[in-house]
Design an enzyme around this catalytic site. Structure first.
Site, PDB file in Angstrom:
ATOM      1  N   GLU A  91     -19.259  -6.449  10.809  1.00 51.56           N
ATOM      2  CA  GLU A  91     -20.277  -5.768  11.608  1.00 51.56           C
ATOM      3  C   GLU A  91     -21.289  -6.731  12.204  1.00 51.56           C
ATOM      4  OE1 GLU A  91     -18.480  -2.851   8.798  1.00 51.56           O
ATOM      5  OE2 GLU A  91     -19.346  -4.858   8.542  1.00 51.56           O
ATOM      6  N   LYS A 111       0.846  -1.195   0.000  1.00 52.22           N
ATOM      7  CA  LYS A 111       0.000   0.000   0.000  1.00 52.22           C
ATOM      8  C   LYS A 111       0.881   1.244   0.000  1.00 52.22           C
ATOM      9  CE  LYS A 111      -4.239   1.693   2.214  1.00 52.22           C
ATOM     10  NZ  LYS A 111      -5.246   1.416   3.268  1.00 52.22           N
ATOM     11  N   ARG A 152     -25.034  -3.239   7.712  1.00 59.29           N
ATOM     12  CA  ARG A 152     -24.543  -4.586   7.422  1.00 59.29           C
ATOM     13  C   ARG A 152     -24.832  -5.560   8.556  1.00 59.29           C
ATOM     14  NH1 ARG A 152     -20.107  -4.684   3.674  1.00 59.29           N
ATOM     15  NH2 ARG A 152     -18.910  -6.063   5.023  1.00 59.29           N
TER      16      ARG A 152
END
Length: 636
Positions: A359, A273, A387
Site C-alpha cells: 500500500e 492452496k 498502511r
C-alpha cells in the site's frame, strides 16, 4: 469427503502436547483428519478455507517439533490458522468461527496462549518474531521463535525491513516461507518471479531444483548452488521442501531446532492452496474465502440475486469514464476482485496495476503518475489504506496531488471483524489539508461521486463506500459531477434535524418517520461531503431546529468533528442548539453480522430516535410513555 470414518487420532488431541506423544508414523493420518475437520467446520460457518488446507501438514509438523506454547509460532495474516486452532484446544468451538461471540477468523492474543501475536494484516510476522527473539535473548532464555509467512506477504516492504534487521542482529529464529504461489489473487511482481525461480515453478520442473541443504538422511549440508537473496542478507536458506510431506518437514525442522544451523534460518516450504479438497484445488481462487457450502459437491450457498455490489458499481462507473479519458488509471494492492478492479482490468489491462501487498508503494506510485498529468484511482480497503498513511500525507496531501482514493469496505465489515473494520478513514483523512472527502448514501450516488472524482484535478480526494450490495435503486446511465461541498435535503421538518454522512441515511429517514409520528417533525439531510462540509446547509439546520444530530459509520474525530468545529466557531451553539453526534463507539467492535455490529454501535433508527428524544429531555421511561400515548391516539 465424510466424517463417517471418524477422527480417532484427532479425538485424542486436546492440545499440542498430546500430538507430541504420538509416533511420527501417525502424523500423516493426523494431517488427513485435521484437513477433514477443517473442511467440515468451514462448510458450516464459511470463512477462509484454501490457505488452511494448504498448511495442514506444516501446522502438524510445527506443533510436533516445537514445544508450543513455550516456543512461539507467529502466523502472518493468519488466514491459514484454522488447523492451528483445531490442534490448540479450540476444536470444540471451531464451528463458531467468525460468528458473534465465537472464535476469531484470525489469531488473537485474547483467545489463546498459542496465539502469541494477533494478525490479519500482511507481512508483520518476521518483525514480531524478531521482537520475541531479541526479548528472549535479553532475558537469557532459550525457547524457539518461528514466523510463518506466505509468498504473497513477502511482496510487502515490511517483510524486507524485518529481514534486513534479522540478518544484522543474527538472533536465532526460524522463518518458514509458506510458498503456495498464491495470495488472495496470484502474487504480482518481480519478487514473486524470483521465488518461482527458487522453487522451480518457472522452469516447469515436476520436481523442484535440489537447493535443499540436506543429504539423503536430512542432515543439513552446504549446497553448491549460488547463495540466495536470503543468504546474502545473513539468513541461511534451506529448501525448497515439499510442504505436504509431513515426515520430511519434521526431520528438517528438528535439525534446525537442534542448532545444526547457527543464527536465523529461512525454510522454504512448497504447498498447494486448497490441498486435499477437489473443488478448492480446481477453483481459480482455491476457495480463499467461502460461504457455507456442500462438502460433497463444493457448491456454496448463495442467496437470491440481489443488487450489484458497491465495488462493482465503482469499477463499472470508472470504466465508463475511462472509455473517453485515456488518462484514467487504476491501482490495487493485491485486491483486484475485492475492489472490483478485475472488471476494470479486463477492459483496460494496460491501465490497471496490481502492485502486490504494498500500500505504501501504491500511494506514491499514484502520486508519481498524478505529477505527470494522469488521473490515478487508488482502490484500497479502508483498513489497508492505514498502511500507507505516511505516503498519503507526505507524498500526496502536502504536494496537493490529485490522487483519487476509492475507499472500499468503509464502516462495519461483518465476519472479518476488528482488524478489517473500515472505521478510521474519515478521521485520518479529515485532518489533512487539501483533501475532498465524499461518501455516497447509495449506489446511484456512488456513480455520481466517481464522476466527481474524475473532475477533481487540483487536490486529492477520497470517496468511501461499504462492503456488499447496494440498495437496489436504479443507476444513472452516466454519473454527473456533484458540486463540491454541497449536501441535499431529503425531507423537511421543523423541530429536529438529522444530518447523515454516508450509507446510514436510510436509518436516518426511518428515524425521522418515527419521530414525526411521535410529534417531532424532523428534517433529514444527506451531507455528501465531510470535507469541505456544506456550511450554508449546516448553518440552516442549526438555526431552524431545536435539535441537530449527525450520524456516520466512522470513528470519533470524523464528520461530526468537522461539523462541531464549524458550529462552535460561528457561534451557532450560543442560542441553545441541542447538538448530538452518533459515530462508532470508542472501542473495537469484534466480528459478527453487520446488522448486529451497527446495533451495538448505536447507529440504527431506534438509536437515532432515542438520541433525539433525549435531547428534548425525554428519558427512557418518558419515551416509552410517549410511544404508548401516541399508540392510544391511533397515531402508530
Amino acid at each position: 469427503m465424510s466424517l463417517s470414518g471418524g477422527t480417532p487420532l484427532l479425538d485424542t488431541i486436546k492440545e499440542p502436547a498430546h500430538l507430541r506423544k504420538l509416533s511420527e508414523t501417525d502424523l500423516k493420518q493426523v494431517s488427513d483428519e485435521v484437513r477433514t475437520e477443517t473442511i467440515h467446520a468451514v462448510s458450516e460457518t464459511g470463512g477462509h478455507l484454501g490457505a488452511g488446507l494448504g498448511a495442514v501438514e506444516l501446522t502438524v509438523a510445527l506443533h510436533y517439533v516445537f514445544e508450543t506454547p513455550r516456543d512461539r509460532i507467529i502466523w502472518d495474516v493468519s488466514h491459514q490458522c484454522y488447523p492451528h486452532k483445531i490442534l490448540t484446544g479450540r476444536r470444540e468451538r471451531i464451528r463458531t468461527l467468525r460468528q458473534g461471540g465465537g472464535l476469531s477468523g484470525f489469531t488473537s492474543r485474547t483467545e489463546s496462549d498459542y496465539d502469541p501475536f494477533g494478525a490479519a494484516h500482511s507481512s508483520t510476522s518476521i518483525s514480531a518474531g524478531l521482537g520475541y527473539a531479541v526479548a528472549r535473548d535479553l532475558a537469557h532464555q532459550d525457547h524457539n521463535v518461528i514466523a510463518v509467512i506466505g509468498d504473497g506477504a513477502m511482496t510487502a516492504g515490511m517483510a524486507y525491513e524485518a529481514m534486513n534487521n534479522v540478518g544484522a542482529l543474527k538472533s536465532k529464529m526460524l522463518i518458514v516461507l509458506n510458498d503456495n504461489d498464491m495470495s488472495i489473487a496470484p502474487p504480482a511482481g518481480a519478487l514473486s518471479h524470483y521465488l518461482r525461480q527458487l522453487n522451480g515453478r518457472d522452469t516447469g520442473d515436476s520436481v523442484p531444483p535440489r537447493r535443499v541443504r540436506m543429504n539423503g538422511t536430512a542432515q543439513l549440508d552446504e549446497s553448491n548452488d549460488p547463495p540466495t537473496l536470503f543468504d546474502d542478507l545473513g539468513i541461511t536458506y534451506v529448501g525448497p521442501v515439499d510442504g505436504h510431506d509431513v515426515d520430511l518437514m519434521v526431520n528438517v525442522m528438528q535439525r534446525i531446532r537442534d542448532g545444526e544451523v547457527d543464527g536465523p534460518v529461512l525454510l522454504h516450504v512448497l504447498t498447494e492452496k486448497g490441498k486435499g479438497y477437489g473443488p478448492a484445488e480446481k477453483s481459480a481462487d482455491k476457495y480463499h474465502g467461502v460461504s457455507k457450502f456442500n462438502v460433497e459437491t463444493g457448491e456454496q450457498q448463495k442467496g437470491p440475486a440481489g443488487p450489484p455490489k458497491y465495488q462493482n458499481v465503482f469499477a463499472d462507473a470508472l470504466a465508463q469514464h475511462a472509455e473517453t479519458d485515456e488518462k484514467i488509471v487504476a491501482v490495487t494492492a493485491a485486491m483486484p476482485s475485492g475492489t472490483g478492479l478485475d472488471r476494470f482490468g479486463k477492459r483496460f489491462p494496460d491501465r490497471t496495476f496490481d502492485v502486490g501487498i504494498a500500500e505504501q508503494h501504491a500511494v506514491t506510485f499514484c502520486a508519481g503518475m498524478a505529477c505527470d498529468g494522469y488521473r490515478p484511482f487508488a482502490a484500497i480497503y479502508s483498513t489497508f489504506l492505514q498502511r500507507g498513511y505516511d505516503q498519503v500525507v507526505h507524498d500526496v496531501a502536502i504536494q496537493k496531488l490529485p490522487v483519487r482514493f476509492a475507499i472500499d469496505r468503509a464502516g462495519m465489515v461483518g465476519a472479518d471483524g476488528v482488524t478489517h473494520q473500515g472505521s478510521y478513514d474519515v478521521t485520518y483523512l479529515g485532518c489533512l489539508p487539501n483533501f475532498v472527502l465524499m461518501a455516497p448514501a447509495d449506489e446511484a450516488e456512488l456513480v455520481h461521486m466517481v464522476a466527481t472524482s474524475v473532475e477533481i484535478d487540483d487536490r486529492p480526494s477520497a470517496l468511501r463506500y461499504p462492503r456488499g450490495e447496494g440498495l437496489g435503486i436504479d443507476l444513472p446511465e452516466r454519473g454527473i459531477p456533484v458540486e463540491i461541498g454541497r449536501g441535499r435535503i431529503i425531507r423537511e421538518g421543523t423541530k429536529a434535524a438529522i444530518l447523515s454522512y454516508g450509507t446510514r441515511l436510510g436509518e436516518a429517514v426511518k428515524a425521522a418517520e418515527e419521530l414525526s409520528a411521535l410529534g417531532f417533525s424532523t428534517t433529514v439531510a444527506d451531507a455528501r461531503f465531510a470535507k469541505p462540509i456544506d456550511e450554508p446547509l449546516v448553518a440552516r439546520l442549526a438555526r431552524e431546529h431545536e435539535v441537530l444530530v449527525t450520524i456516520e459509520d466512522a470513528a470519533i474525530g470524523g464528520f461530526a468533528t468537522q461539523v462541531t468545529h464549524f458550529l462552535a466557531n460561528k457561534g451557532l451553539f450560543d442560542d441553545g442548539l441541542a447538538f448530538r453526534s452518533l459515530c462508532l463507539p470508542d472501542y473495537f467492535i469484534d466480528h459478527g453480522k453487520p446488522g448486529s455490529q451497527y446495533e451495538e454501535a448505536g447507529l440504527t433508527a431506534s438509536s437515532i430516535v432515542s438520541t433525539v428524544l433525549s435531547a428534548f429531555k425525554f428519558d427512557g421511561a418518558a419515551e416509552a410513555a410517549l410511544v404508548e400515548k401516541r399508540k392510544s391516539e391511533g397515531v402508530r
